[in-house]
Motif scaffolding. Structure first.
Motif, PDB file in Angstrom:
ATOM      1  N   VAL A 121       0.348  -1.144   0.042  1.00 18.34           N
ATOM      2  CA  VAL A 121       0.022   0.059  -0.088  1.00 18.34           C
ATOM      3  C   VAL A 121       0.661   1.142  -0.057  1.00 18.34           C
ATOM      4  O   VAL A 121       0.435   2.204  -0.992  1.00 18.34           O
ATOM      5  CB  VAL A 121      -0.705  -0.337   1.402  1.00 18.34           C
ATOM      6  CG1 VAL A 121      -1.694   1.616   1.256  1.00 18.34           C
ATOM      7  CG2 VAL A 121      -2.102  -0.846   0.872  1.00 18.34           C
ATOM      8  N   ASP A 122       1.858   1.401   0.868  1.00 17.27           N
ATOM      9  CA  ASP A 122       2.837   2.187   0.887  1.00 17.27           C
ATOM     10  C   ASP A 122       3.549   2.769  -0.455  1.00 17.27           C
ATOM     11  O   ASP A 122       3.197   3.716  -0.687  1.00 17.27           O
ATOM     12  CB  ASP A 122       3.657   2.350   2.187  1.00 17.27           C
ATOM     13  CG  ASP A 122       3.242   2.213   3.462  1.00 17.27           C
ATOM     14  OD1 ASP A 122       2.361   3.202   3.446  1.00 17.27           O
ATOM     15  OD2 ASP A 122       3.900   1.892   4.253  1.00 17.27           O
ATOM     16  N   ILE A 124       2.525   1.886  -3.807  1.00 19.33           N
ATOM     17  CA  ILE A 124       1.370   2.343  -4.388  1.00 19.33           C
ATOM     18  C   ILE A 124       1.012   3.974  -4.271  1.00 19.33           C
ATOM     19  O   ILE A 124       1.167   5.039  -4.881  1.00 19.33           O
ATOM     20  CB  ILE A 124       0.419   1.638  -4.311  1.00 19.33           C
ATOM     21  CG1 ILE A 124       0.096   0.209  -5.040  1.00 19.33           C
ATOM     22  CG2 ILE A 124      -1.033   2.265  -5.088  1.00 19.33           C
ATOM     23  CD1 ILE A 124      -1.164  -0.740  -4.589  1.00 19.33           C
ATOM     24  N   ILE A 125       1.321   4.317  -2.611  1.00 26.29           N
ATOM     25  CA  ILE A 125       1.071   5.745  -2.097  1.00 26.29           C
ATOM     26  C   ILE A 125       1.909   6.217  -2.766  1.00 26.29           C
ATOM     27  O   ILE A 125       2.068   7.306  -2.775  1.00 26.29           O
ATOM     28  CB  ILE A 125       0.875   5.687  -0.763  1.00 26.29           C
ATOM     29  CG1 ILE A 125      -0.489   5.322  -0.206  1.00 26.29           C
ATOM     30  CG2 ILE A 125       1.029   7.769  -0.377  1.00 26.29           C
ATOM     31  CD1 ILE A 125      -0.715   4.969   1.371  1.00 26.29           C
ATOM     32  N   ASN A 126       3.335   5.747  -2.590  1.00 24.13           N
ATOM     33  CA  ASN A 126       4.596   7.166  -3.203  1.00 24.13           C
ATOM     34  C   ASN A 126       4.289   6.541  -4.580  1.00 24.13           C
ATOM     35  O   ASN A 126       4.782   8.053  -5.045  1.00 24.13           O
ATOM     36  CB  ASN A 126       5.918   5.656  -2.715  1.00 24.13           C
ATOM     37  CG  ASN A 126       6.109   5.615  -1.432  1.00 24.13           C
ATOM     38  OD1 ASN A 126       5.399   6.892  -0.625  1.00 24.13           O
ATOM     39  ND2 ASN A 126       6.870   4.716  -0.551  1.00 24.13           N
ATOM     40  N   GLN A 127       3.903   5.706  -5.696  1.00 24.67           N
ATOM     41  CA  GLN A 127       4.105   6.374  -6.703  1.00 24.67           C
ATOM     42  C   GLN A 127       2.630   6.760  -7.384  1.00 24.67           C
ATOM     43  O   GLN A 127       2.834   7.313  -8.398  1.00 24.67           O
ATOM     44  CB  GLN A 127       3.661   4.384  -7.117  1.00 24.67           C
ATOM     45  CG  GLN A 127       4.906   3.704  -7.396  1.00 24.67           C
ATOM     46  CD  GLN A 127       4.796   2.282  -7.380  1.00 24.67           C
ATOM     47  OE1 GLN A 127       3.548   2.236  -9.241  1.00 24.67           O
ATOM     48  NE2 GLN A 127       5.075   1.401  -7.269  1.00 24.67           N
ATOM     49  N   CYS A 128       1.409   7.287  -6.582  1.00 26.90           N
ATOM     50  CA  CYS A 128       0.677   8.650  -6.929  1.00 26.90           C
ATOM     51  C   CYS A 128       0.596   9.735  -6.566  1.00 26.90           C
ATOM     52  O   CYS A 128      -0.323  10.036  -6.441  1.00 26.90           O
ATOM     53  CB  CYS A 128      -0.543   7.475  -6.695  1.00 26.90           C
ATOM     54  SG  CYS A 128      -1.477   5.851  -7.499  1.00 26.90           S
ATOM     55  N   LEU A 167      -7.286   1.368   3.444  1.00 26.26           N
ATOM     56  CA  LEU A 167      -6.973   1.112   2.524  1.00 26.26           C
ATOM     57  C   LEU A 167      -5.735  -0.459   3.458  1.00 26.26           C
ATOM     58  O   LEU A 167      -5.967  -1.185   2.114  1.00 26.26           O
ATOM     59  CB  LEU A 167      -5.407   2.218   2.051  1.00 26.26           C
ATOM     60  CG  LEU A 167      -6.157   3.365   0.731  1.00 26.26           C
ATOM     61  CD1 LEU A 167      -4.747   4.513   0.744  1.00 26.26           C
ATOM     62  CD2 LEU A 167      -6.360   2.361  -0.237  1.00 26.26           C
ATOM     63  N   VAL A 168      -5.193  -0.094   4.166  1.00 23.67           N
ATOM     64  CA  VAL A 168      -4.245  -1.485   4.763  1.00 23.67           C
ATOM     65  C   VAL A 168      -5.286  -2.619   4.933  1.00 23.67           C
ATOM     66  O   VAL A 168      -4.619  -4.017   4.867  1.00 23.67           O
ATOM     67  CB  VAL A 168      -3.581  -0.671   5.606  1.00 23.67           C
ATOM     68  CG1 VAL A 168      -2.374  -1.603   6.628  1.00 23.67           C
ATOM     69  CG2 VAL A 168      -2.466   0.512   5.161  1.00 23.67           C
ATOM     70  N   THR A 169      -6.258  -2.049   5.236  1.00 19.94           N
ATOM     71  CA  THR A 169      -7.305  -2.759   5.751  1.00 19.94           C
ATOM     72  C   THR A 169      -7.364  -3.350   4.325  1.00 19.94           C
ATOM     73  O   THR A 169      -7.836  -5.287   3.457  1.00 19.94           O
ATOM     74  CB  THR A 169      -8.910  -2.651   6.146  1.00 19.94           C
ATOM     75  OG1 THR A 169      -8.424  -2.322   7.513  1.00 19.94           O
ATOM     76  CG2 THR A 169      -9.123  -4.006   6.688  1.00 19.94           C
ATOM     77  N   PHE A 170      -8.407  -3.032   3.299  1.00 17.38           N
ATOM     78  CA  PHE A 170      -8.173  -3.346   1.863  1.00 17.38           C
ATOM     79  C   PHE A 170      -7.456  -4.337   0.896  1.00 17.38           C
ATOM     80  O   PHE A 170      -7.630  -5.332   0.490  1.00 17.38           O
ATOM     81  CB  PHE A 170      -8.700  -2.397   1.252  1.00 17.38           C
ATOM     82  CG  PHE A 170      -9.662  -2.774  -0.304  1.00 17.38           C
ATOM     83  CD1 PHE A 170     -10.651  -3.528  -0.211  1.00 17.38           C
ATOM     84  CD2 PHE A 170      -8.922  -1.994  -1.043  1.00 17.38           C
ATOM     85  CE1 PHE A 170     -11.353  -4.077  -1.336  1.00 17.38           C
ATOM     86  CE2 PHE A 170      -9.859  -2.868  -2.159  1.00 17.38           C
ATOM     87  CZ  PHE A 170     -10.838  -3.187  -2.864  1.00 17.38           C
TER      88      PHE A 170
END
Length: 228
Positions: A121-122, A124-128, A167-170
């Motif tokens: 998740v982290d 993905i957040i970095n890439q966005c 987000l982490v849960t999903f």
């Protein structure tokens, strides 16, 4: 992106988010035969380099967030000056910008491969983050609340932290459900895990709930009086 990643990994494709080293990160190196053992060292080196890059990036982004957050005060000090003067708080701020809030770490502890799922998740957040970086926004609003005392800043910080929690849960749901083609809905999956829903209850309570931001629940050092 989480679902597409799970589909590709299940099909034997390279992880589009973490790359080829993700299998080792997710399984802790388990299940590697002698043929794969030769490359284990290089994969660990790659993971180590990625972790160091993440730490360095966190430090740079922390300076940016403090400069932006502290600009709301009358203090002429730069964020770098402030950091040098208050070393003990640096580690806590760095943990926050990496998303290592106590409530998030507690969530990871009850999820299957929770730490690895958070890493996905982290990334993905970095890439966005050309558009927005959710982890940075959480800390930005938290810093703004500490310097201005404005309620809306705290509510925004809490709202973003709750989104990060979801987000982490999903992400954990996607990892669990990809092999069964998501026959169980996210709502039913979550409902079968009272340990997670009880954590979510903390976000719905009234009051400041600063404890949810631990280790940065107390940022009184950021007040104008402390910086003056």
């Amino acid at each position: 992106m989480l679902i597409r990643r799970a589909q590709l990994v299940s099909a034997g494709e390279e992880d589009p988010i973490l790359g080829g080293a993700s299998a080792l990160a997710g399984m802790g190196g388990m299940g590697m035969g002698r043929a794969g053992a030769a490359s284990e060292g290089s994969q660990l080196d790659l993971l180590g380099m990625a972790e160091q890059e993440s730490q360095n990036r966190a430090m740079l982004r922390m300076v940016y967030i403090l400069e932006k957050g502290l600009s709301t005060t009358a203090s002429p000090r730069s964020a770098v000056d402030w950091m040098l003067a208050r070393g003990p708080l640096i580690a806590d701020l760095k943990a926050a910008i990496l998303g290592n809030y106590r409530c998030i770490l507690q969530l990871c502890s009850v999820l299957s491969q929770g730490s690895f799922g958070k890493k996905v998740v982290d990334e993905i957040i970095n890439q966005c983050d050309v558009m927005i970086n959710l982890r940075e926004v959480i800390l930005m609003h938290r810093v703004q609340y500490s310097t201005t005392g404005e309620g809306p800043a705290l509510e925004k910080a809490l709202g973003c932290l709750e989104r990060y929690f979801f987000l982490v849960t999903f992400g954990a749901y996607v990892n669990d459900g990809s092999s069964s083609h998501f026959k169980t809905s996210f709502a039913n999956w979550l409902g079968a895990r009272p340990e997670i829903t009880s954590m979510l209850y903390a976000f719905r309570q009234k009051g400041k709930r600063l404890y949810l931001f631990r280790p940065v629940e107390d940022l009184s050092l950021l007040s104008e009086e402390s910086l003056g």
